[in-house]
Design a protein around this motif. Structure first.
Motif, PDB file in Angstrom:
ATOM      1  N   GLN A  79      39.628  46.095  41.815  1.00 39.87           N
ATOM      2  CA  GLN A  79      38.915  45.310  40.796  1.00 39.87           C
ATOM      3  C   GLN A  79      39.858  44.899  39.668  1.00 39.87           C
ATOM      4  O   GLN A  79      39.826  43.751  39.198  1.00 39.87           O
ATOM      5  CB  GLN A  79      37.753  46.127  40.234  1.00 39.87           C
ATOM      6  CG  GLN A  79      37.288  45.651  38.866  1.00 39.87           C
ATOM      7  CD  GLN A  79      35.793  45.654  38.718  1.00 39.87           C
ATOM      8  OE1 GLN A  79      35.058  45.284  39.612  1.00 39.87           O
ATOM      9  NE2 GLN A  79      35.344  46.111  37.561  1.00 39.87           N
ATOM     10  N   THR A 135      35.973  43.874  34.297  1.00 34.46           N
ATOM     11  CA  THR A 135      35.329  45.187  34.293  1.00 34.46           C
ATOM     12  C   THR A 135      34.179  45.241  33.293  1.00 34.46           C
ATOM     13  O   THR A 135      33.101  45.748  33.597  1.00 34.46           O
ATOM     14  CB  THR A 135      36.370  46.271  33.960  1.00 34.46           C
ATOM     15  OG1 THR A 135      37.379  46.271  34.970  1.00 34.46           O
ATOM     16  CG2 THR A 135      35.712  47.633  33.884  1.00 34.46           C
ATOM     17  N   ILE A 195      31.706  45.393  42.499  1.00 35.68           N
ATOM     18  CA  ILE A 195      32.379  46.583  43.018  1.00 35.68           C
ATOM     19  C   ILE A 195      31.380  47.541  43.660  1.00 35.68           C
ATOM     20  O   ILE A 195      31.727  48.300  44.566  1.00 35.68           O
ATOM     21  CB  ILE A 195      33.188  47.292  41.905  1.00 35.68           C
ATOM     22  CG1 ILE A 195      34.204  48.252  42.520  1.00 35.68           C
ATOM     23  CG2 ILE A 195      32.275  48.005  40.933  1.00 35.68           C
ATOM     24  CD1 ILE A 195      35.102  48.921  41.512  1.00 35.68           C
ATOM     25  N   SER A 216      29.690  49.641  38.692  1.00 35.13           N
ATOM     26  CA  SER A 216      30.308  48.880  37.615  1.00 35.13           C
ATOM     27  C   SER A 216      29.853  49.370  36.239  1.00 35.13           C
ATOM     28  O   SER A 216      30.538  49.146  35.246  1.00 35.13           O
ATOM     29  CB  SER A 216      30.008  47.385  37.770  1.00 35.13           C
ATOM     30  OG  SER A 216      28.643  47.169  38.015  1.00 35.13           O
TER      31      SER A 216
END
Lengths: 236, 236
Positions: A178, B187, B194, B204
């Motif tokens: 990620q 993120t 993810i 996440s």
DNA sequence: GCCCTTTTTCATCAGGTGATGAAAAATGAA
DNA sequence: TTCATTTTTCATCACCTGATGAAAAAGGGC
């Protein structure tokens, strides 16, 4: 009755497929690609696409159906090429370095095809990467789209990394992926932000500089996370 | 005559500012924030914002003027708070570790405030980060917006890192910052990608796991790039 | 040249868009 | 209560949106 049924399909009697229509389809896709990349799906009207492509508005619906289907067609057109290039690159790397693969090597094999395509592929590809980055950041439907098209090659990356570092946990590999994809997407979309931010020290179009840094950056990141988490696990 | 002139201003005679209006303004901003984050600027209509906030459409124009001004107000509301938190965090770190700063420490001081705010700040902040990530990937006007609001604190980061690693070139620090911000933004926007990608291994929303990995990942990346580029420079 | 098909154009629809001005309601100092 | 002021509502405008059906044009096998 719906637009879908009026879509063009080859193979009738009239015109076998010498087809000026295919060129027009591509022209429309090119126009749509550039506009969608710059302004997003909702920021572009079918009339703008038609004007940019130099065709009648109705023609867009004739070829592609609804606006959203046009967008999907734009996205799909290059996704396949991208996937094949990456898969081939990774397979070639695995084959050539079977005994001595490194984390950095695998990562390079994963990212470099995109950098090369962006450098050699002309303006269309640059727009396309902006588009992908945008989809990647679209909560409503972007995740589903990304998953559908790009999950397989990501799994291939993770599995390959797992063979290089068997002691790494999948959790860590996915988190690091990620981080990697965030860096990669932002870099490929060449927003120009780094140009002004660095006051001329860096240029977002300078993918050679990216190549000299991004692979090493990500590889070191992976290694550090793997080491740290395993250490924590051992002492915990 | 324009909407700007009809904007609310306190201090007349009628109502000094006990103001239910301020609550309404916040309600509208909250509604707009959530919708803009999910669907983007062009994907949201003023009528949707009004409906979500439970107010009349005209009220939005009364308070904020044009749609774009509403968006700017949404963006601005939290940007200042964000900047102050990061600046304070970095200043505190520099002060506390004057003699023994590390790359990872500086990076943590730069990123951690955002993670904490996202964890403790409620749903509004999560939407806001999605919004920022989106703006960051908007070629047309996103760069200018990001520059205007976030450049100062980035320069502070780079300068601090330069004191920790004086041998590092600014070029390298800026490139690495770009990689870092790509990871961080993706993120923080918690797309959920993810989650499905890792088939449940990662979540996440699990920012604690992020904290255990992202700082180390970025720090190792910075160190690797600095080392590699300096080595290349020395031997070139 | 004929005729069936595909491609392109044209006119138009029903509904939604951002925005505004005027009227109504609310507010609180005098 | 009075009344200047702010806040909220209502009706509406001019324009744009995605989409469609019917007609016209273009093609090419026969």
């Amino acid at each position: 009755m719906t637009a879908t049924k009026s879509r063009a399909r080859a193979g009738g009697r009239g015109r076998p497929s010498k087809a000026k229509g295919l060129d027009l389809k591509e022209t429309i896709l090119d126009a749509a690609e550039g506009l969608f990349a710059r302004h997003g799906f909702y920021g572009v009207t079918t009339r703008q696409v038609a004007a940019e492509a130099g065709v009648d508005t109705a023609l867009i619906h004739y070829y592609f159906g609804a606006k959203r289907e046009l967008f999907d067609a734009v996205f799909l057109r290059r996704a396949e090429i991208l996937n094949q290039a990456r898969e081939a690159s990774m397979n070639a790397y695995v084959k050539a370095n079977a005994g001595a693969m490194t984390v950095e090597g695998v990562i390079e094999a994963f990212i470099d095809p995109l950098l090369r395509i962006s450098q050699d592929g002309g303006r269309g590809w640059k727009s396309y990467f902006v588009l992908v980055a945008q989809v990647n950041n679209t909560p409503a439907w972007g995740g589903e789209t990304m998953t559908r098209f790009f999950d397989p090659v990501v799994h291939q990356l993770v599995e390959t990394l797992k063979t290089v570092r068997p002691e790494a946990a999948y959790r860590d590999l996915y988190w690091c992926y990620q981080f990697l994809t965030g860096s990669m997407m932002l870099t490929l979309s060449e927003t120009g932000r780094i140009d002004s931010l660095s006051e001329g020290e860096c240029h977002s179009s300078d993918l050679e500089s990216v190549r000299q840094r991004l692979f090493a950056y990500c590889a070191a990141g992976f290694e550090a996370v793997i080491a740290k988490q395993n250490k924590a696990l051992a002492s915990g």
